[in-house]
Motif scaffolding. Structure first.
Motif, short mmCIF file in Angstrom:
data_model
loop_
_atom_site.label_atom_id
_atom_site.label_comp_id
_atom_site.label_asym_id
_atom_site.label_seq_id
_atom_site.Cartn_x
_atom_site.Cartn_y
_atom_site.Cartn_z
N ASP A 238 0.72 -1.23 0.08
CA ASP A 238 0.05 0.20 0.02
C ASP A 238 0.88 1.28 0.08
O ASP A 238 0.71 2.18 -0.57
N ALA A 239 1.96 1.25 1.04
CA ALA A 239 2.96 2.32 0.88
C ALA A 239 3.55 2.44 -0.54
O ALA A 239 3.55 3.77 -1.00
N ARG A 240 3.84 1.48 -1.19
CA ARG A 240 4.57 1.56 -2.66
C ARG A 240 3.61 2.18 -3.59
O ARG A 240 3.81 3.11 -4.45
N ASP A 241 2.19 1.66 -3.42
CA ASP A 241 1.27 2.37 -4.33
C ASP A 241 1.25 3.83 -4.20
O ASP A 241 1.11 4.63 -4.97
N ALA A 242 0.89 4.17 -3.04
CA ALA A 242 0.77 5.62 -2.77
C ALA A 242 2.12 6.39 -3.26
O ALA A 242 2.02 7.38 -3.62
N LEU A 243 3.17 5.86 -2.87
CA LEU A 243 4.45 6.42 -3.43
C LEU A 243 4.51 6.74 -4.91
O LEU A 243 4.85 7.42 -5.61
N HIS A 244 4.15 5.50 -5.83
CA HIS A 244 3.92 5.76 -7.13
C HIS A 244 2.95 6.80 -7.60
O HIS A 244 3.43 7.38 -8.41
N LEU A 245 1.77 6.57 -6.88
CA LEU A 245 0.84 7.72 -7.34
C LEU A 245 1.22 9.17 -6.87
O LEU A 245 0.86 10.15 -7.82
N THR A 246 1.75 9.66 -5.77
CA THR A 246 2.25 10.97 -5.56
C THR A 246 3.50 11.19 -6.45
O THR A 246 3.39 12.26 -6.68
N THR A 247 4.37 10.44 -6.76
CA THR A 247 5.57 10.90 -7.33
C THR A 247 5.37 10.69 -9.14
O THR A 247 5.97 11.38 -9.54
N GLY A 248 4.40 9.69 -9.27
CA GLY A 248 4.30 9.23 -10.79
C GLY A 248 5.82 8.77 -11.16
O GLY A 248 5.80 8.68 -12.71
N ARG A 249 6.28 8.24 -10.46
CA ARG A 249 7.72 7.43 -10.90
C ARG A 249 7.69 6.00 -10.38
O ARG A 249 6.93 5.79 -9.35
N ALA A 250 8.23 5.12 -10.96
CA ALA A 250 8.44 3.74 -10.53
C ALA A 250 9.60 3.68 -9.63
O ALA A 250 10.73 3.34 -9.69
N THR A 251 9.39 4.24 -8.44
CA THR A 251 10.32 4.33 -7.25
C THR A 251 9.99 3.49 -6.15
O THR A 251 8.56 3.46 -5.75
N ASP A 252 10.97 2.79 -5.29
CA ASP A 252 10.43 2.13 -4.17
C ASP A 252 11.06 3.01 -3.09
O ASP A 252 10.87 2.25 -1.50
N ARG A 253 11.98 3.93 -3.05
CA ARG A 253 12.38 4.62 -2.24
C ARG A 253 11.66 5.61 -1.45
O ARG A 253 11.39 6.67 -2.42
N LEU A 254 11.42 5.64 -0.08
CA LEU A 254 10.31 6.52 0.55
C LEU A 254 11.35 7.82 0.94
O LEU A 254 11.58 7.86 2.05
#
Length: 856
Positions: A238-254
């Motif tokens: 869920d955190a990774r989903d939100a990270l992708h949506l907020t950044t618009g990038r394929a990133t795993d680094r919070l």
């Protein structure tokens, strides 16, 4: 070859239709988490199925026989985050024309690329797929999650079965390889449960480890503890989903700058709440990994030993694992600590601590079964605790490094919060300070680990270890954590069963755990008021001894590069002075009669030269102990003035919670610079400005007036600096002196030179630093007013502070400057023109003026 377009009757499955549907799905606020990931995977399946059907239709009837499109890896598990890669395998039986297979692959891959989606793709036969999996562990792991999308279902089913059979047959060889892969990844990316900017996938306790646990379970060799594991995995996804949506990038680094947005996307209160949830999930996965890999090791060892034992025992006799007693109700079996057969947790409330202490002292892990049985059956300890419980806690804390894994096992089953309810507020609590390596709770345990190495230095090691465990317990509450912690420590110490005297000592240690490091690095130790204030706070030699050890343990447990023998020597010097006061000795007060501080032989030589010539004298030394590189004074006095490069720099260090590092650190001395100047206005800003102009980083600085022989009139200011070149080599002492002479006579406009340089080479701004804070220290000194400055370190900062103090028309009697990582923590002892401390309102006015200058 030209890729045919989608037919008109399948418009919704075409690229534009899929892209629009995908966008609508991701924008649906009502659907998130697993439902959204599953829906996104299902939507993608449908689109790829359409591409496959269109491609095989173009090749003619029967083209789909003997060929299948398969999702692998995360997509195979149906876990598509908004920016996840599509991992696809086009599997064929080898009977089709290679050109036709390649054409079909193009008809699938190109539309994916055209939409800008990341694609990991391959085209293989079943034999090729198995061969690649045998050669590449990561490929094998991906194929374990293979899922059919389109084409020949039998081909997919056959590959899945073969890959899974290979995995199980090869488990004794592949699982150790997988374990090593996980360990290497953890070494590279760190522990997810403690990082301020964690990688949700790669760090220890992240999504990769969760996938590895699935692979271990698929081997049938061992299984992970399942309680909480699925929920932990979901939290990270869920955190990774939100990270992708907020950044618009394929990133795993919070990253720090994105945590507030990610928290808002998840409907959480703030970034700290987000990190705490992530940390809790990571600890669940990391603990499950530890337990699982221990079980894998046990099973593999037993398999190797079984044929040999069978031969020794003969026939079908079964070997019985040896059980060695460790403590009452606790035994060692097969490399773990388990409960004895006669143990009765329901009748023995001390058993959790006894088992934990035995495990830590033996350097062994507590078995999962033992911890869970204890958690399920043990009754709460009475209040106050019996003496045995208190002793077992001290024994656990005194075991050193093995304490950590045992403590984590107790935490995982909720036993720590039962023993210490206040632990809940610091558990998994992040520390937004780059100096700190650990979360608050782990820092407390690490401090106890460090304190265990210092127990031979104190008369009451039990109080030291408990104080180490509790010193930051107040960080779970608002306000000053030392003040809150004192209250909590009193309650906890009484509950544990310490007597009234010991409770008072523990409360004092927690309340003042920062006192020594802050005083030693920020106050004038030659001022008796400083030493007496510490003595009054500590109260007794025994408490001082404990506080000294606690200070070092706290520092060492904070993080790398935050402690050094230099800082240790400052604290030791302060402790020595305070011990003398507590022993009844009097301390000479250099301010009592207005006399200046005594100078060393070298300082007196420089001071005499400065008075004789009426000009500054500059000396550079390679280290604090001597070895002068040269000094330059008026009328040719001194040596050549040569200067070498810096020996080292302090680096990140210290915070409001002191600092720490394992092992000996590079000394923070750099090169020592001594400047003797006949006392006059503007000395501090002039010297600081010249250093900034030459791009010298100030690590520490001391300014004070020094005494002269009776026959010599006048007064001299001695400035002792430890500096390092920002880059390149250090300037010549002669150049520094020449510029200092010009700065003092007004012919060198330092402020203008610094402004020109900043305009020509603007500095990049990183994260927004907190605003500077300038305060008047209460009870700082009887003979001077202490102005304390805390600000973001920057070139020319000390020059600006010096100018602000000069503008306020105050006299700087002494200064104590420290650079702690990115923060400057400086203390200035000032008086009015009459040599007396400033009146209350006047002192506040000066502090406010300095703060306004720094804010501007």
């Amino acid at each position: 070859m030209e890729v045919p377009k989608q037919s008109a009757d399948s418009e919704d499955s075409g690229p534009s239709g899929y892209a629009a549907a995908r966008l609508r799905l991701l924008q649906e606020e009502a659907r998130s988490g697993p439902p959204r990931r599953s829906a996104l995977a299902e939507l993608t399946d449908g689109w790829l199925n359409g591409l496959f059907a269109a491609g095989t239709a173009a090749a003619g009837p029967g083209a789909s026989r003997g060929i299948a499109l398969i999702a692998v890896g995360g997509y195979g598990r149906g876990e598509l985050s908004p920016r996840s890669d599509l991992d696809l395998l086009l599997l064929h039986d080898g009977a089709a024309d290679p050109g036709a297979v390649a054409a079909l692959a193009d008809r699938i891959w190109y539309p994916v690329w055209d939409l800008g989606l990341a694609l990991d793709h391959s085209v293989r036969t079943p034999a090729e797929a198995r061969k690649t999996a045998a050669d590449d562990l990561k490929v094998h792991l991906g194929l374990l999650d293979a899922r059919h999308i389109a084409g020949d279902l039998g081909l997919t089913t056959g590959l899945r079965g073969a890959v899974l059979a290979d995995w199980r047959n090869q488990a004794p060889q592949r699982l150790p390889e997988l374990r090593e892969l996980c360990a290497d990844r953890a070494a590279r990316h760190g522990e997810l449960s403690h990082l301020l900017e964690p990688d949700l996938k790669e760090a220890r306790g992240g999504l990769r480890d969760a996938t590895a646990l699935r692979a271990v379970a698929a081997s049938w060799l061992a299984d992970a503890p399942r309680e909480g594991l699925a929920e932990a995995r979901r939290t990270l996804l869920d955190a990774r989903d939100a990270l992708h949506l907020t950044t618009g990038r394929a990133t795993d680094r919070l990253a720090l700058q994105e945590q507030d947005q990610v928290a808002a996307e998840l409907g959480l209160l703030d970034a700290d709440t987000l990190l705490r949830q992530v940390y809790e999930a990571a600890r669940t996965i990391a603990y499950a990994s530890d337990v699982t890999w221990r079980e894998v090791g046990r099973v593999l060892r037993s398999r190797k030993a079984r044929p040999r034992l069978r031969g020794l025992l003969g026939g079908g006799k079964t070997a019985v694992a040896e059980r060695s007693p460790l403590a009452e109700g606790v035994v060692e079996q097969d490399g773990e600590v388990v409960l004895a057969r006669a143990a009765r947790p329901e009748r023995d409330p001390v058993l959790p601590l006894r088992a934990a202490a035995a495990a830590a002292q033996a350097g062994l892990p507590l078995s999962l079964h033992a911890v869970r049985r204890i958690a399920a059956a043990t009754r709460p300890l009475p209040t106050p605790w019996p003496a045995e419980a208190r002793e077992q806690l001290v024994t656990l804390l005194g075991a050193g490094r093995p304490t950590v894994q045992v403590w984590e096992a107790l935490e995982a089953e909720g036993l720590i919060t039962r023993l210490l309810p206040d632990w809940e507020r610091v558990w998994c609590r992040p520390q937004r300070n780059a100096v700190h390596t650990w979360t608050v709770d782990r820092h407390l345990v690490e401090t106890a680990v460090r304190a265990a190495d210092l127990t031979r230095r104190v008369g009451r090691p039990d109080l030291l270890l408990v104080a180490a465990l509790l010193h930051d317990i107040g960080k779970g509450w608002p306000g000053d954590h030392s003040v809150a912690g004192e209250i909590i420590a009193r309650d906890v110490a009484a509950r544990i069963g310490f007597d009234r005297t010991d409770v008072a000592v523990l409360a004092c240690l927690v309340r003042h755990h920062l006192l020594l490091i802050e005083t030693a690095t920020r106050r004038d130790l030659d001022d008796p008021a400083t030493v007496r204030s510490v003595a009054e706070a500590v109260g007794s030699p025994g408490t001082l001894e404990l506080l000294h050890a606690l200070t070092e343990a706290d520092a060492l447990a904070t993080g790398p590069a935050a402690w050094s023998s230099w800082r240790g020597s400052l604290v030791a010097d302060l402790v020595k002075r305070v011990a003398a006061v507590l022993a009844g000795d009097e301390v000479d007060d250099p301010y009592a009669t207005g006399d200046d501080a005594l100078a060393s032989a070298e300082e007196e030589r420089l001071a005499v030269e400065a008075v004789r010539t009426g000009a500054p004298v500059v000396a550079l030394r390679a280290d604090a102990g001597g070895g002068a590189l040269g000094d330059v004074g008026g009328e040719g006095a001194g040596g050549s003035g040569g200067a070498g490069g810096s020996r080292g720099s302090e680096g990140a260090a210290g915070s409001g919670d002191s600092g720490g590092a394992a092992g000996e650190q590079v000394e923070p001395l750099g090169v020592e610079l001594l400047v003797a100047v006949p006392e006059q206005a503007g000395v501090l800003p002039a010297v600081a400005g010249v250093l900034a102009m030459h791009r010298l980083t100030v690590r520490t600085a001391e300014l004070r007036a020094v005494g002269l022989p009776e026959e010599m009139p006048g007064s001299v200011l001695m400035l002792q600096w430890r500096v390092a070149a920002e880059y390149g080599s250090l300037p010549q002492a002669a150049r520094l002196r020449a510029d200092l002479v010009r700065a003092l006579d007004g012919s060198l406009d330092i402020a203008a030179r610094l402004a020109e340089r900043d305009a020509a080479y603007p500095r990049r701004r990183g994260t927004v630093a907190p605003p500077p804070r300038v305060t008047v220290a209460s009870a700082g000194s009887r003979r001077a007013t202490v102005i304390e400055v805390r600000a973001q370190d920057a070139p020319g900062l000390l020059h600006r502070i010096g100018r602000a103090l000069e503008a306020a028309e105050v006299r700087v009697r002494s200064a104590h400057v420290s650079t702690l990582g990115a923060n400057a923590v400086d203390a200035f002892y000032v008086t009015g023109a009459d040599g007396a401390p400033l009146a209350g309102e006047r002192a506040v006015e000066v502090a406010r003026g300095v703060e306004e200058v720094l804010r501007g």
